[in-house]
Write a protein that holds these residues in place. Structure first.
Motif, PDB file in Angstrom:
ATOM      1  N   GLU A 282      -4.937  32.074 -55.880  1.00  0.00           N
ATOM      2  CA  GLU A 282      -4.997  30.953 -56.661  1.00  0.00           C
ATOM      3  C   GLU A 282      -3.834  30.367 -57.096  1.00  0.00           C
ATOM      4  O   GLU A 282      -2.744  31.251 -57.571  1.00  0.00           O
ATOM      5  N   GLY A 283      -3.601  28.982 -56.884  1.00  0.00           N
ATOM      6  CA  GLY A 283      -2.392  28.238 -57.324  1.00  0.00           C
ATOM      7  C   GLY A 283      -1.276  28.242 -56.356  1.00  0.00           C
ATOM      8  O   GLY A 283      -0.292  27.711 -56.462  1.00  0.00           O
ATOM      9  N   MET A 284      -1.541  28.944 -55.284  1.00  0.00           N
ATOM     10  CA  MET A 284      -0.553  29.165 -54.206  1.00  0.00           C
ATOM     11  C   MET A 284      -0.824  28.115 -53.056  1.00  0.00           C
ATOM     12  O   MET A 284      -1.719  27.655 -52.683  1.00  0.00           O
ATOM     13  N   PRO A 285       0.359  27.320 -52.612  1.00  0.00           N
ATOM     14  CA  PRO A 285       0.346  26.347 -51.554  1.00  0.00           C
ATOM     15  C   PRO A 285      -0.022  26.954 -50.576  1.00  0.00           C
ATOM     16  O   PRO A 285       0.199  28.182 -50.176  1.00  0.00           O
ATOM     17  N   VAL A 286      -0.667  26.346 -49.516  1.00  0.00           N
ATOM     18  CA  VAL A 286      -1.335  26.890 -48.181  1.00  0.00           C
ATOM     19  C   VAL A 286      -1.005  26.170 -47.162  1.00  0.00           C
ATOM     20  O   VAL A 286      -1.061  24.972 -46.969  1.00  0.00           O
TER      21      VAL A 286
ATOM     22  N   MET B 244      -7.487  22.449 -49.327  1.00  0.00           N
ATOM     23  CA  MET B 244      -7.362  21.136 -49.410  1.00  0.00           C
ATOM     24  C   MET B 244      -8.073  20.447 -50.401  1.00  0.00           C
ATOM     25  O   MET B 244      -7.591  19.578 -51.247  1.00  0.00           O
ATOM     26  N   ALA B 245      -9.136  21.095 -50.770  1.00  0.00           N
ATOM     27  CA  ALA B 245     -10.051  20.370 -52.035  1.00  0.00           C
ATOM     28  C   ALA B 245      -9.229  20.616 -53.267  1.00  0.00           C
ATOM     29  O   ALA B 245      -9.591  19.767 -54.380  1.00  0.00           O
ATOM     30  N   ARG B 246      -8.551  21.875 -53.400  1.00  0.00           N
ATOM     31  CA  ARG B 246      -7.860  22.022 -54.650  1.00  0.00           C
ATOM     32  C   ARG B 246      -6.252  21.504 -54.586  1.00  0.00           C
ATOM     33  O   ARG B 246      -5.682  21.570 -55.471  1.00  0.00           O
ATOM     34  N   GLY B 247      -6.219  20.701 -53.510  1.00  0.00           N
ATOM     35  CA  GLY B 247      -4.888  20.104 -53.512  1.00  0.00           C
ATOM     36  C   GLY B 247      -3.647  20.849 -53.183  1.00  0.00           C
ATOM     37  O   GLY B 247      -2.463  20.529 -53.552  1.00  0.00           O
ATOM     38  N   ALA B 248      -3.823  21.958 -52.546  1.00  0.00           N
ATOM     39  CA  ALA B 248      -2.991  22.910 -52.260  1.00  0.00           C
ATOM     40  C   ALA B 248      -2.345  23.135 -50.776  1.00  0.00           C
ATOM     41  O   ALA B 248      -1.562  23.796 -50.317  1.00  0.00           O
ATOM     42  N   LEU B 249      -3.051  22.297 -49.760  1.00  0.00           N
ATOM     43  CA  LEU B 249      -2.791  22.323 -48.233  1.00  0.00           C
ATOM     44  C   LEU B 249      -1.689  21.368 -48.262  1.00  0.00           C
ATOM     45  O   LEU B 249      -1.307  20.333 -48.645  1.00  0.00           O
ATOM     46  N   ILE B 250      -0.528  22.133 -47.740  1.00  0.00           N
ATOM     47  CA  ILE B 250       0.789  21.588 -47.099  1.00  0.00           C
ATOM     48  C   ILE B 250       0.566  20.823 -45.828  1.00  0.00           C
ATOM     49  O   ILE B 250       0.299  21.732 -44.736  1.00  0.00           O
ATOM     50  N   PRO B 251       0.646  19.559 -45.557  1.00  0.00           N
ATOM     51  CA  PRO B 251       0.790  18.885 -44.487  1.00  0.00           C
ATOM     52  C   PRO B 251       1.855  19.490 -43.434  1.00  0.00           C
ATOM     53  O   PRO B 251       3.034  19.480 -44.169  1.00  0.00           O
ATOM     54  N   ALA B 252       1.737  19.824 -42.386  1.00  0.00           N
ATOM     55  CA  ALA B 252       2.853  20.146 -41.263  1.00  0.00           C
ATOM     56  C   ALA B 252       2.658  19.435 -40.069  1.00  0.00           C
ATOM     57  O   ALA B 252       1.932  19.130 -39.657  1.00  0.00           O
TER      58      ALA B 252
END
Length: 83
Positions: free
Chosen positions: A49-53, A75-83
């Protein structure tokens, strides 16, 4: 610096390790995570929880439903890092 979860397919462990090494050199705390690893009965939903992915999207990863679900939840929790 906060930790960063690296979601990957079982076949992509070497790539996840290389990515983790690069993140560690940049001062991050990488946490490789394989929701579809053999023997894993319950997949982590989207990393701690709370960790960027970061998701390592490879041909192997594209066919894994639990990895895809984990990426969607991040992505739903806004934690997905676009790469």
């Amino acid at each position: 610096m906060p930790a960063v979860c690296i979601l990957h397919a079982p076949q992509d462990e070497a790539l996840a390790d290389k990515t983790a090494s690069a993140l560690a050199r940049a001062g991050r705390r990488p946490v490789p995570l394989c929701p579809d690893a053999p023997g894993v009965e319950t997949a982590p939903q989207d990393g701690p929880e709370g960790m960027p992915v970061i998701v390592l999207w490879t041909g192997a990863a594209a066919g894994l439903p639990r990895l895809q679900d984990s990426a969607r939840m991040a992505m739903a929790r806004g934690a997905l890092i676009p790469a």
